[in-house]
Enzyme design. Sequence first.
Site, mmCIF file in Angstrom:
data_model
loop_
_atom_site.group_PDB
_atom_site.id
_atom_site.type_symbol
_atom_site.label_atom_id
_atom_site.label_comp_id
_atom_site.label_asym_id
_atom_site.label_seq_id
_atom_site.Cartn_x
_atom_site.Cartn_y
_atom_site.Cartn_z
ATOM 1 N N LYS A 11 0.942 -1.209 0.023
ATOM 2 C CA LYS A 11 0.056 -0.044 -0.032
ATOM 3 C C LYS A 11 0.921 1.111 0.133
ATOM 4 O O LYS A 11 2.093 1.112 0.250
ATOM 5 C CB LYS A 11 -0.930 -0.033 1.301
ATOM 6 N N TYR A 51 -12.276 -2.712 -3.712
ATOM 7 C CA TYR A 51 -13.155 -2.511 -2.542
ATOM 8 C C TYR A 51 -14.488 -2.683 -2.392
ATOM 9 O O TYR A 51 -15.067 -2.280 -1.565
ATOM 10 C CB TYR A 51 -12.330 -1.489 -1.451
ATOM 11 N N ASN A 114 -2.184 0.155 6.718
ATOM 12 C CA ASN A 114 -1.669 -1.164 7.408
ATOM 13 C C ASN A 114 -0.825 -2.061 6.370
ATOM 14 O O ASN A 114 -0.737 -3.213 6.401
ATOM 15 C CB ASN A 114 -2.928 -2.070 7.823
ATOM 16 N N HIS A 117 -2.143 -5.564 1.275
ATOM 17 C CA HIS A 117 -3.457 -6.157 0.916
ATOM 18 C C HIS A 117 -3.165 -7.536 0.611
ATOM 19 O O HIS A 117 -2.114 -7.710 -0.249
ATOM 20 C CB HIS A 117 -4.130 -5.281 -0.022
ATOM 21 N N GLU A 128 -9.905 -9.992 -7.981
ATOM 22 C CA GLU A 128 -8.829 -8.931 -7.660
ATOM 23 C C GLU A 128 -7.560 -8.876 -8.852
ATOM 24 O O GLU A 128 -7.328 -8.107 -9.268
ATOM 25 C CB GLU A 128 -8.311 -8.927 -6.420
HETATM 26 P P1 IDP Z 1 -7.843 -6.683 5.228
HETATM 27 O O1 IDP Z 1 -7.073 -5.684 4.440
HETATM 28 O O2 IDP Z 1 -7.023 -7.240 6.898
HETATM 29 O O3 IDP Z 1 -8.407 -7.695 4.560
HETATM 30 P P2 IDP Z 1 -10.394 -5.486 5.244
HETATM 31 O O4 IDP Z 1 -11.643 -5.702 6.467
HETATM 32 O O5 IDP Z 1 -10.705 -6.235 4.058
HETATM 33 O O6 IDP Z 1 -9.057 -5.680 5.887
HETATM 34 O O7 IDP Z 1 -10.524 -3.899 5.143
HETATM 35 C C1 IDP Z 1 -10.142 -3.500 3.930
HETATM 36 C C2 IDP Z 1 -8.846 -2.311 4.288
HETATM 37 O O8 IDP Z 1 -9.877 -1.210 4.901
HETATM 38 C C3 IDP Z 1 -7.940 -2.620 5.553
HETATM 39 O O9 IDP Z 1 -6.892 -3.064 5.283
HETATM 40 C C4 IDP Z 1 -7.849 -1.087 6.181
HETATM 41 O O10 IDP Z 1 -6.776 -0.494 5.303
HETATM 42 C C5 IDP Z 1 -9.297 -0.591 5.981
HETATM 43 N N1 IDP Z 1 -10.142 -0.580 7.189
HETATM 44 C C6 IDP Z 1 -10.783 -1.932 7.485
HETATM 45 N N2 IDP Z 1 -11.359 -1.363 8.496
HETATM 46 C C7 IDP Z 1 -11.084 -0.363 8.913
HETATM 47 C C8 IDP Z 1 -11.502 0.320 9.939
HETATM 48 O O11 IDP Z 1 -12.432 0.068 10.868
HETATM 49 N N3 IDP Z 1 -10.917 1.811 10.041
HETATM 50 C C9 IDP Z 1 -10.328 2.368 9.160
HETATM 51 N N4 IDP Z 1 -9.589 1.443 8.235
HETATM 52 C C10 IDP Z 1 -10.082 0.345 8.061
HETATM 53 MG MG MG Z 2 -9.737 -7.587 2.840
#
Ligand code: IDP
Ligand code: MG
Length: 158
Positions: A11, A51, A114, A117, A128
């Site tokens: 990212k 997304y 974070n 992905h 994807e």
């Molecule tokens: P993942 O990347 O661990 O699969 P997902 O639930 O698919 O997590 O969410 C996609 C991305 O959206 C996350 O990696 C993060 O960058 C962002 N995200 C998810 N939940 C939150 C939240 O509650 N607050 C802010 N950003 C979030």
């Molecule tokens: Mg995800």
Amino acid sequence: MAVQRTLVLLKPDAVQRGLVGTILARFEQKGLKLVALKLRQIPASTFEKHYEPHKERPFFAGLVKYMSSSPVVALCLEGVDAIEVVRGMMGATNSRKAAPGTIRGDLGMSFSNNLVHGSDSAESATRELAIFFGDKSELCEWSPVTTPWVYNVAEELS
Ligand code: IDP
Ligand code: MG
């Protein structure tokens, strides 16, 4: 056990923080095969598609903005059970809660920024990979010489 391909994105925060090499090295050292790799700044519309399953979530707009704000590295990685292996290496979504030893647990402090992905299922990986590597000529079909040493070929690859 099945050979799978998965989409991984390093990212914008990973690129900006100079962590591309560090994160890529983890995947290479694990034994995952690199099938494709590119650095691109990708438009918001592509991340809206990527997304799409999160489009009703409150963080959706911010997520699309963050992902399109700066270049990302897109990878296609291959290996036995690669989807689950990569998800394990990434760690929990919230980097502050991600276990030490994982990419997020070792390198990050944020829930949203974070670093990485990874596709979460075979269906997601297919969907994807079509978004980021729709042009099949970007996928490199090759046989690493290390494969027979990374795996037990008779037990895991036949
Ligand atoms: P993942 O990347 O661990 O699969 P997902 O639930 O698919 O997590 O969410 C996609 C991305 O959206 C996350 O990696 C993060 O960058 C962002 N995200 C998810 N939940 C939150 C939240 O509650 N607050 C802010 N950003 C979030
Ligand atoms: Mg995800």
